[in-house]
Design an enzyme around this catalytic site. Structure first.
Site, mmCIF file in Angstrom:
data_model
loop_
_atom_site.group_PDB
_atom_site.id
_atom_site.type_symbol
_atom_site.label_atom_id
_atom_site.label_comp_id
_atom_site.label_asym_id
_atom_site.label_seq_id
_atom_site.Cartn_x
_atom_site.Cartn_y
_atom_site.Cartn_z
ATOM 1 N N HIS A 1 -7.621 -23.606 111.538
ATOM 2 C CA HIS A 1 -9.163 -23.657 111.494
ATOM 3 C C HIS A 1 -9.544 -24.410 110.312
ATOM 4 C CE1 HIS A 1 -9.897 -20.380 114.380
ATOM 5 N NE2 HIS A 1 -9.000 -19.779 113.890
ATOM 6 N N ASN B 1 -13.368 -15.807 117.626
ATOM 7 C CA ASN B 1 -13.074 -17.190 118.574
ATOM 8 C C ASN B 1 -14.229 -17.326 119.487
ATOM 9 O OD1 ASN B 1 -10.930 -18.098 117.067
ATOM 10 N ND2 ASN B 1 -9.567 -17.033 118.293
#
Length: 485
Positions: A55, A128
């Site tokens: 990320h 997510n």
């Protein structure tokens, strides 16, 4: 087995099981005594300097969560206490595998992390844009991410690494179908859903526990890019999604999402036909329908990207009274791993950075460490219990006991597990055009890997849906019947 081929830990001791975390029974929580798991997580969190290991590329904005429906029968959390109540939030969107300078419009799961600055402390919902994930046991997380990153020899992303891991890890199939389908390439952060993905727990004022899954549904509508569109945008505007979010908020076009939960009574988990704590599985809405909770709106851009987006630290362990964890193995590991990564990347006092600081005053016995820039609690005692008015525990916010059973051991998470039905159901839910694009994406992605890996993966697709396997085999020039046989 020769010594050269024997897996060991960092001290050279041989490892007996590198597939399964040690848990209290087949469905129980992960045990802290599993040092092999802790060693792997701790080492993995320190592999990159200074960007996030995963990320790394992201965008963020501030906004508000407003309660629109009463769910106090399920949770005593103050954030849900009154219809109409508003809580400030900070949201960070991200790609998973790409580095900080990578393009936004690549096929990759997207992170969707929400920090709620509640009046009982920070609650972080770190999810997510897909409701499932590639693995269910945290011992395999480092291996999975390594397979998605760069080849140790060439320094390049490598499809063979990815399919080699996926074909040897059938639990990945459900998420692979999500990733290679349309939603694996969203048109913007504003046009995608978010999911808590894990199973969490609620408990109410009566001490009753419920299992819960979070769904954050976009009000802008789902929009996706084709592979060709994504490639074109990556070459022309690498920061396309970041730019889109920033511009929309600057123009007053504030994106919104509706927040829902699925609720499962605690006792249902004992007999439900899938393990409700398995991150590779969804709960069918026919069994546990969506219940509306509130509205999420983003309406203010950060003033400084580094200070507010790059230094934002989300952690699933940031939970508030009324919201708790579950025996989900992946979640259990993340409770430790995220905070550990922040201490390494940002320093032990990362919670004092303004974007991470709760809107209520924190009273802890944490002292000293790098970058301690406040008064360090002055002359107040740094131990507990004490006789000098230091903060004390509040038993009224205690979580109800979690019923668990089982002998400590490393249980095979694949044994007796159906890793194919939900992947096949997802494929069969797609329209004809969506199926065509999925097959095209899979063939294009796996077509460059060695044929023995293609042949290993094809039976997984066949177990999910024979038609899907046949179409992929035709695209690869393989005889599906011969491969499956």
């Amino acid at each position: 087995m020769t010594d050269r081929n024997r897996l060991t830990n960092a001290a050279g001791a041989p490892v007996a099981d590198n597939q399964n975390s040690k848990t209290a029974g087949p469905r129980g929580p992960v045990l802290m005594e599993d040092y092999h798991l802790l060693e792997r997580m701790a080492h993995f969190n320190r592999e990159r300097i200074p960007e996030r290991v995963v990320h790394a590329k992201g965008a963020g904005a501030y906004g508000t969560f407003r309660v629109t429906a009463d769910i106090t029968d399920y949770s005593r959390a103050s954030v849900f206490s009154t219809v109409g109540k508003e809580t400030p939030v900070f949201v960070r969107f991200s790609t998973v595998a790409g580095e900080k300078g990578s393009a936004d419009s690549v096929r990759d799961p997207r992170g969707f992390a929400v920090k709620f600055y509640t009046d009982e402390g920070n609650w972080d919902l770190v999810g997510n844009n897909t409701p499932v994930f590639f693995i269910r046991d945290p011992l395999k997380f480092q291996d999975f991410i390594h397979s998605q990153k760069r080849h140790p020899r060439t320094g390049m992303r490598d499809n063979t690494m990815q399919w080699d891991f996926w074909s040897l890890s059938p639990e990945s199939l459900h998420q692979v179908v999500w990733l290679l389908g349309d939603r694996g390439l969203p048109a913007s952060f504003r046009n995608m859903n978010g999911y808590g993905s894990h199973t969490f727990s609620f408990w109410n004022e009566r001490g009753e526990r419920f299992w819960v899954k979070f769904h954050i549904k976009t009000r802008q509508g789902i929009r996706c890019l084709t592979e060709a569109q994504g490639a074109t945008i990556a070459g022309e505007t690498p920061d396309y999604h970041t730019q889109d979010l920033f511009a929309a908020i600057e123009d007053g076009d504030y994106p919104k999402w509706t927040v829902y939960v699925q609720i499962m009574p605690e006792a249902d988990a004992e007999s439900y036909h899938v393990n409700p704590f398995d991150l590779t599985k969804v709960w069918p809405h026919a069994d546990y329908p969506l219940i509306e909770v509130g509205e999420l709106e983003l309406n203010r851009n950060p003033d400084n990207y580094f200070a507010e987006v790059e230094q934002a630290a989300f952690e699933p362990s940031n939970l508030v009274p009324g919201i708790g964890a579950s025996p989900d193995r992946m979640l259990q590991a993340r409770l430790m791993s995220y905070a550990d990564a922040h201490r390494y990347r940002l320093g032990v006092n990362y919670a004092h950075i303004p974007v991470n600081r709760p809107r209520v005053e924190a009273h802890t016995y944490h002292r000293d460490g790098y970058m301690r820039t406040d008064g360090n609690y002055g002359a107040a005692p740094n131990y507990e219990p004490n006789s000098f008015g230091g903060p004390q525990e509040d038993p009224s916010v205690a979580e109800p006991p979690l019923r668990i059973s089982g002998d400590a051991g490393r249980y095979d998470h694949r044994e007796g597990n159906d890793d194919y039905t939900q992947a096949g159901e997802l494929y069969r839910l797609m329209s004809a055009d969506e199926k065509d694009r999925l097959v095209s994406n899979i063939v294009g992605h796996i077509g460059v890997v060695p044929v023995e890996i293609q042949r290993r993966q094809l039976p997984h697709f066949h177990r999910a849906d024979p038609e899907l396997a046949r179409r992929i085999a035709e695209g690869l020039g393989l005889d599906v019947d011969a491969v499956v046989a």
